[in-house]
Design a protein around this motif. Structure first.
Motif, mmCIF file in Angstrom:
data_model
loop_
_atom_site.group_PDB
_atom_site.id
_atom_site.type_symbol
_atom_site.label_atom_id
_atom_site.label_comp_id
_atom_site.label_asym_id
_atom_site.label_seq_id
_atom_site.Cartn_x
_atom_site.Cartn_y
_atom_site.Cartn_z
ATOM 1 N N MET A 74 -3.890 12.723 11.780
ATOM 2 C CA MET A 74 -2.935 11.735 12.231
ATOM 3 C C MET A 74 -1.687 11.827 11.360
ATOM 4 N N GLN A 75 -0.547 11.550 11.954
ATOM 5 C CA GLN A 75 0.697 11.584 11.194
ATOM 6 C C GLN A 75 1.070 10.191 10.708
ATOM 7 N N TYR A 76 1.600 10.160 9.483
ATOM 8 C CA TYR A 76 2.061 8.918 8.860
ATOM 9 C C TYR A 76 3.470 9.142 8.326
ATOM 10 N N LEU A 77 4.291 8.108 8.439
ATOM 11 C CA LEU A 77 5.614 8.135 7.849
ATOM 12 C C LEU A 77 5.550 7.341 6.555
ATOM 13 N N LEU A 78 5.923 7.980 5.458
ATOM 14 C CA LEU A 78 5.932 7.332 4.150
ATOM 15 C C LEU A 78 7.389 7.010 3.843
ATOM 16 N N LEU A 79 7.747 5.742 3.962
ATOM 17 C CA LEU A 79 9.129 5.294 3.793
ATOM 18 C C LEU A 79 9.347 4.865 2.347
ATOM 19 N N ILE A 80 10.311 5.478 1.698
ATOM 20 C CA ILE A 80 10.560 5.264 0.278
ATOM 21 C C ILE A 80 11.692 4.249 0.115
ATOM 22 N N TYR A 81 11.373 3.102 -0.467
ATOM 23 C CA TYR A 81 12.369 2.063 -0.710
ATOM 24 C C TYR A 81 12.679 1.999 -2.197
ATOM 25 N N ARG A 82 13.971 1.932 -2.498
ATOM 26 C CA ARG A 82 14.409 1.834 -3.882
ATOM 27 C C ARG A 82 15.684 1.011 -3.921
ATOM 28 N N SER A 83 16.091 0.623 -5.111
ATOM 29 C CA SER A 83 17.328 -0.119 -5.293
ATOM 30 C C SER A 83 18.480 0.864 -5.441
ATOM 31 N N ASP A 84 19.424 0.830 -4.509
ATOM 32 C CA ASP A 84 20.603 1.686 -4.621
ATOM 33 C C ASP A 84 21.370 1.364 -5.899
ATOM 34 N N ALA A 85 21.406 0.086 -6.273
ATOM 35 C CA ALA A 85 22.135 -0.316 -7.481
ATOM 36 C C ALA A 85 21.509 0.317 -8.723
ATOM 37 N N GLU A 86 20.189 0.259 -8.826
ATOM 38 C CA GLU A 86 19.513 0.862 -9.979
ATOM 39 C C GLU A 86 19.696 2.379 -9.984
ATOM 40 N N TYR A 87 19.612 2.999 -8.830
ATOM 41 C CA TYR A 87 19.808 4.439 -8.741
ATOM 42 C C TYR A 87 21.230 4.800 -9.184
ATOM 43 N N GLY A 88 22.204 3.985 -8.786
ATOM 44 C CA GLY A 88 23.592 4.220 -9.159
ATOM 45 C C GLY A 88 23.842 4.109 -10.654
ATOM 46 N N ARG A 89 23.008 3.337 -11.341
ATOM 47 C CA ARG A 89 23.159 3.171 -12.788
ATOM 48 C C ARG A 89 22.475 4.282 -13.589
ATOM 49 N N MET A 90 21.712 5.137 -12.921
ATOM 50 C CA MET A 90 21.028 6.218 -13.628
ATOM 51 C C MET A 90 22.044 7.243 -14.116
ATOM 52 N N ASN A 91 21.815 7.782 -15.309
ATOM 53 C CA ASN A 91 22.699 8.846 -15.793
ATOM 54 C C ASN A 91 22.270 10.177 -15.175
ATOM 55 N N ALA A 92 23.095 11.189 -15.378
ATOM 56 C CA ALA A 92 22.855 12.489 -14.753
ATOM 57 C C ALA A 92 21.514 13.093 -15.165
ATOM 58 N N GLU A 142 6.371 2.309 2.019
ATOM 59 C CA GLU A 142 5.751 1.738 3.221
ATOM 60 C C GLU A 142 5.087 2.871 3.983
ATOM 61 N N VAL A 143 3.822 2.697 4.329
ATOM 62 C CA VAL A 143 3.051 3.715 5.040
ATOM 63 C C VAL A 143 2.843 3.225 6.471
ATOM 64 N N ARG A 144 3.324 4.017 7.440
ATOM 65 C CA ARG A 144 3.194 3.610 8.842
ATOM 66 C C ARG A 144 2.672 4.760 9.687
ATOM 67 N N PRO A 145 1.624 4.496 10.465
ATOM 68 C CA PRO A 145 1.143 5.531 11.380
ATOM 69 C C PRO A 145 2.195 5.812 12.458
ATOM 70 N N VAL A 146 2.297 7.069 12.842
ATOM 71 C CA VAL A 146 3.213 7.465 13.903
ATOM 72 C C VAL A 146 2.513 7.235 15.236
ATOM 73 N N MET A 147 3.232 6.653 16.195
ATOM 74 C CA MET A 147 2.645 6.398 17.515
ATOM 75 C C MET A 147 2.409 7.718 18.239
ATOM 76 N N ILE A 148 1.292 7.812 18.886
ATOM 77 C CA ILE A 148 0.943 8.979 19.691
ATOM 78 C C ILE A 148 1.104 8.563 21.161
ATOM 79 N N TYR A 149 1.988 9.251 21.850
ATOM 80 C CA TYR A 149 2.231 8.934 23.257
ATOM 81 C C TYR A 149 1.399 9.846 24.142
ATOM 82 N N ASP A 150 0.736 9.242 25.108
ATOM 83 C CA ASP A 150 0.011 10.026 26.099
ATOM 84 C C ASP A 150 1.016 10.363 27.184
ATOM 85 N N ASN A 151 1.382 11.617 27.261
ATOM 86 C CA ASN A 151 2.437 12.044 28.177
ATOM 87 C C ASN A 151 1.817 12.850 29.325
#
Length: 119
Positions: A1-19, A108-117
């Protein structure tokens, strides 16, 4: 089965990271990505540009409306994703827990919908 692993982070914190910190994080993601490619779980994945580059589209009464920015203001923003093939939810959760961003953000882990076509 396929799953979408959605990665959430703070853009502000990422912006404060040094090189150096960004380079180290990138290296962690490269190692993780290589490991799921080698294990056969990887289907697709990419990072996303900051939420400030987003445009939200809505259609109301037949009119297309666009708004600069994200759909909603939140502390964490969608920063990237992996599409994986896993035998079950437990396997997908294990893969998600190893994503470097899970240490400071959330996945966030979400199963991908399987369409019966029928043809």
């Amino acid at each position: 089965m396929q799953y979408l692993l959605l990665i959430y982070r703070s853009d502000a914190e990422y912006g404060r990271m040094n090189a150096d910190d960004r380079k180290a994080l990138s290296a962690e993601y490269a190692v993780y990505t290589q490991s799921i490619i080698q294990s056969g779980h990887f289907k697709a994945g990419d990072g996303l540009q900051p939420v400030s580059t987003a445009t939200t589209v809505r259609v109301r009464d037949g009119k297309t409306l666009t708004t600069d920015g994200p759909f909603a203001e939140t502390r964490e923003q969608l920063g990237g994703y992996y599409l994986v093939d896993a035998k079950d939810l437990d396997t997908a959760l294990g893969l998600a827990a190893r994503i470097p961003g899970a240490k400071t953000g959330s996945i966030e882990v979400r199963p991908v919908m399987i369409y019966d076509n029928p043809r």
